[in-house]
Design an enzyme around this catalytic site. Sequence first.
Site, PDB file in Angstrom:
ATOM      1  N   ARG A 170     -11.647 -11.934   5.066  1.00  0.00           N
ATOM      2  CA  ARG A 170     -10.767 -11.744   3.913  1.00  0.00           C
ATOM      3  C   ARG A 170     -10.127 -10.362   3.981  1.00  0.00           C
ATOM      4  O   ARG A 170      -8.930 -10.227   4.157  1.00  0.00           O
ATOM      5  CB  ARG A 170     -11.533 -11.955   2.604  1.00  0.00           C
ATOM      6  CG  ARG A 170     -10.617 -12.209   1.391  1.00  0.00           C
ATOM      7  CD  ARG A 170     -10.029 -10.936   0.834  1.00  0.00           C
ATOM      8  NE  ARG A 170     -11.046  -9.976   0.443  1.00  0.00           N
ATOM      9  CZ  ARG A 170     -10.781  -8.719   0.136  1.00  0.00           C
ATOM     10  NH1 ARG A 170      -9.539  -8.243   0.188  1.00  0.00           N
ATOM     11  NH2 ARG A 170     -11.763  -7.874  -0.195  1.00  0.00           N
ATOM     12  N   ASP A 171     -10.934  -9.297   3.882  1.00  0.00           N
ATOM     13  CA  ASP A 171     -10.372  -7.947   3.991  1.00  0.00           C
ATOM     14  C   ASP A 171      -9.791  -7.740   5.384  1.00  0.00           C
ATOM     15  O   ASP A 171      -8.768  -7.072   5.558  1.00  0.00           O
ATOM     16  CB  ASP A 171     -11.453  -6.899   3.702  1.00  0.00           C
ATOM     17  CG  ASP A 171     -10.910  -5.699   2.930  1.00  0.00           C
ATOM     18  OD1 ASP A 171      -9.835  -5.201   3.309  1.00  0.00           O
ATOM     19  OD2 ASP A 171     -11.547  -5.267   1.964  1.00  0.00           O
TER      20      ASP A 171
ATOM     21  N   HIS B 273      -6.019  -8.363   6.140  1.00  0.00           N
ATOM     22  CA  HIS B 273      -4.999  -7.315   6.013  1.00  0.00           C
ATOM     23  C   HIS B 273      -4.711  -6.696   7.381  1.00  0.00           C
ATOM     24  O   HIS B 273      -3.554  -6.521   7.776  1.00  0.00           O
ATOM     25  CB  HIS B 273      -5.473  -6.213   5.059  1.00  0.00           C
ATOM     26  CG  HIS B 273      -5.572  -6.617   3.633  1.00  0.00           C
ATOM     27  ND1 HIS B 273      -4.481  -7.039   2.902  1.00  0.00           N
ATOM     28  CD2 HIS B 273      -6.638  -6.658   2.786  1.00  0.00           C
ATOM     29  CE1 HIS B 273      -4.868  -7.318   1.662  1.00  0.00           C
ATOM     30  NE2 HIS B 273      -6.168  -7.098   1.569  1.00  0.00           N
TER      31      HIS B 273
ATOM     32  N   SER C 165     -11.385   0.717  -3.468  1.00  0.00           N
ATOM     33  CA  SER C 165     -10.260   0.133  -2.731  1.00  0.00           C
ATOM     34  C   SER C 165      -9.557   1.125  -1.824  1.00  0.00           C
ATOM     35  O   SER C 165      -8.976   0.750  -0.807  1.00  0.00           O
ATOM     36  CB  SER C 165      -9.235  -0.439  -3.715  1.00  0.00           C
ATOM     37  OG  SER C 165      -9.849  -1.209  -4.712  1.00  0.00           O
TER      38      SER C 165
ATOM     39  N   HIS D 287     -18.290  -2.170  -2.993  1.00  0.00           N
ATOM     40  CA  HIS D 287     -17.392  -2.509  -1.883  1.00  0.00           C
ATOM     41  C   HIS D 287     -16.721  -1.221  -1.427  1.00  0.00           C
ATOM     42  O   HIS D 287     -15.963  -0.614  -2.185  1.00  0.00           O
ATOM     43  CB  HIS D 287     -16.348  -3.528  -2.378  1.00  0.00           C
ATOM     44  CG  HIS D 287     -15.275  -3.872  -1.390  1.00  0.00           C
ATOM     45  ND1 HIS D 287     -15.287  -5.056  -0.664  1.00  0.00           N
ATOM     46  CD2 HIS D 287     -14.145  -3.215  -1.011  1.00  0.00           C
ATOM     47  CE1 HIS D 287     -14.208  -5.101   0.114  1.00  0.00           C
ATOM     48  NE2 HIS D 287     -13.501  -3.993  -0.083  1.00  0.00           N
TER      49      HIS D 287
ATOM     50  N   HIS E  65     -14.738   1.419   1.618  1.00  0.00           N
ATOM     51  CA  HIS E  65     -13.826   1.531   2.761  1.00  0.00           C
ATOM     52  C   HIS E  65     -14.096   2.837   3.491  1.00  0.00           C
ATOM     53  O   HIS E  65     -14.689   3.776   2.942  1.00  0.00           O
ATOM     54  CB  HIS E  65     -12.365   1.454   2.301  1.00  0.00           C
ATOM     55  CG  HIS E  65     -11.883   0.059   2.065  1.00  0.00           C
ATOM     56  ND1 HIS E  65     -11.280  -0.698   3.044  1.00  0.00           N
ATOM     57  CD2 HIS E  65     -11.947  -0.735   0.967  1.00  0.00           C
ATOM     58  CE1 HIS E  65     -10.983  -1.893   2.558  1.00  0.00           C
ATOM     59  NE2 HIS E  65     -11.376  -1.940   1.296  1.00  0.00           N
TER      60      HIS E  65
ATOM     61  N   TYR F 289      -4.445   2.506  -2.241  1.00  0.00           N
ATOM     62  CA  TYR F 289      -4.994   1.173  -1.991  1.00  0.00           C
ATOM     63  C   TYR F 289      -4.920   0.860  -0.498  1.00  0.00           C
ATOM     64  O   TYR F 289      -3.859   0.953   0.119  1.00  0.00           O
ATOM     65  CB  TYR F 289      -4.167   0.171  -2.792  1.00  0.00           C
ATOM     66  CG  TYR F 289      -4.753  -1.192  -2.975  1.00  0.00           C
ATOM     67  CD1 TYR F 289      -5.817  -1.399  -3.845  1.00  0.00           C
ATOM     68  CD2 TYR F 289      -4.223  -2.290  -2.310  1.00  0.00           C
ATOM     69  CE1 TYR F 289      -6.340  -2.668  -4.038  1.00  0.00           C
ATOM     70  CE2 TYR F 289      -4.737  -3.562  -2.496  1.00  0.00           C
ATOM     71  CZ  TYR F 289      -5.802  -3.740  -3.358  1.00  0.00           C
ATOM     72  OH  TYR F 289      -6.318  -4.997  -3.553  1.00  0.00           O
TER      73      TYR F 289
END
Length: 352
Positions: A22-23, A26, A176, A205, A207, A296
């Site tokens: 899913r991520d 991108h 995000s 979550h 990054h 983001y």
Amino acid sequence: MSTEDIYFNPIWDVRMTDTSLRDGSHHKRHQFTKDEVGSIVAALDAAGVPVIEVTHGDGLGGSSFNYGFSKTPEQELIKLAAETAKESKIAFLMLPGVGTKEDIKEAQNNGGSICRIATHCTEADVSIQHFGLARELGLETVGFLMMSHTISPEKLAKQARIMADAGCQCVYVVDSAGALVLEGVADRVSALVAELGDDAQVGFHGHENLGLGVANSIEAVRAGAKQIDGSCRRFGAGAGNAPVEALIGVFDKIGVKTGIDFFDIADAAEEVVAPAMPAECLLDRNALIMGYSGVYSSFLKHAIRQSERYGVPAHQLLHRAGQRKLIGGQEDQLIDIALEIKREQEAEATRA
């Protein structure tokens, strides 16, 4: 809202969700093939990953001019993932205003069993109907408070309460932009744990835009988070997500049980996930600017595209996006910023 029917093995301390499909969409510009999805799901399932998220990078219905079109319809990929997994549960993401209730129903019919609903961190109220529907359908529910770095722990906890009261069984602090630093994660997770108590679990979550995905995830667990996201090989937006294989190695060392075999997940990352990636997710200048400026993470590919189109530096686009405090869904404003920088360049050239 009871957490009794959450998929959670008693032997786990933390439930892991892999978001590569899913991520990672991108990073791959939403060009996953069925063969790639099938092989990745099989490898993650064999390694013991409890939950695998599969959808367009921007969730159900995200295939569009604004976000980018999927190579393979996401519902076909959800169905394939559910048919391939022997033990893993299949999750799907939806953003109110992008996905619809019919998308949720179709995803469930195709084998998805965990509905993850994402809003900007100040807009939890737009998710109330969606959580209600998901629970009516018998789906497990997860809430995403995106761009969590932009508001205080206290305000974030109030938004989490809105989601929990609507039927959300686990509310995530979602970094995000990869902008949170250690205590910033712990403070927010602790605030949500204190607010929600036994009404809902708390997740995190992260990054890698400041290189802290793993460290921040550890802070989250120590603050009481029960669900943690990551992506094999950091396969995600920006510099990627916290790498699952590294998380499992660290969790093993500090005694956090996940049910995932370290060697199997390391093999999956190296031999199955990496070949499906268009390139490694890099902690380069663009990614660092996003983490530093609070942008983001999915803006990266859009910024690179506008940079090439208008001949302006991508890192400048991203920095100004941070100054404008843009959020997910405002990717088109990168065009305005690019034109602004272009005009400044031309004016400077004229003066010279």
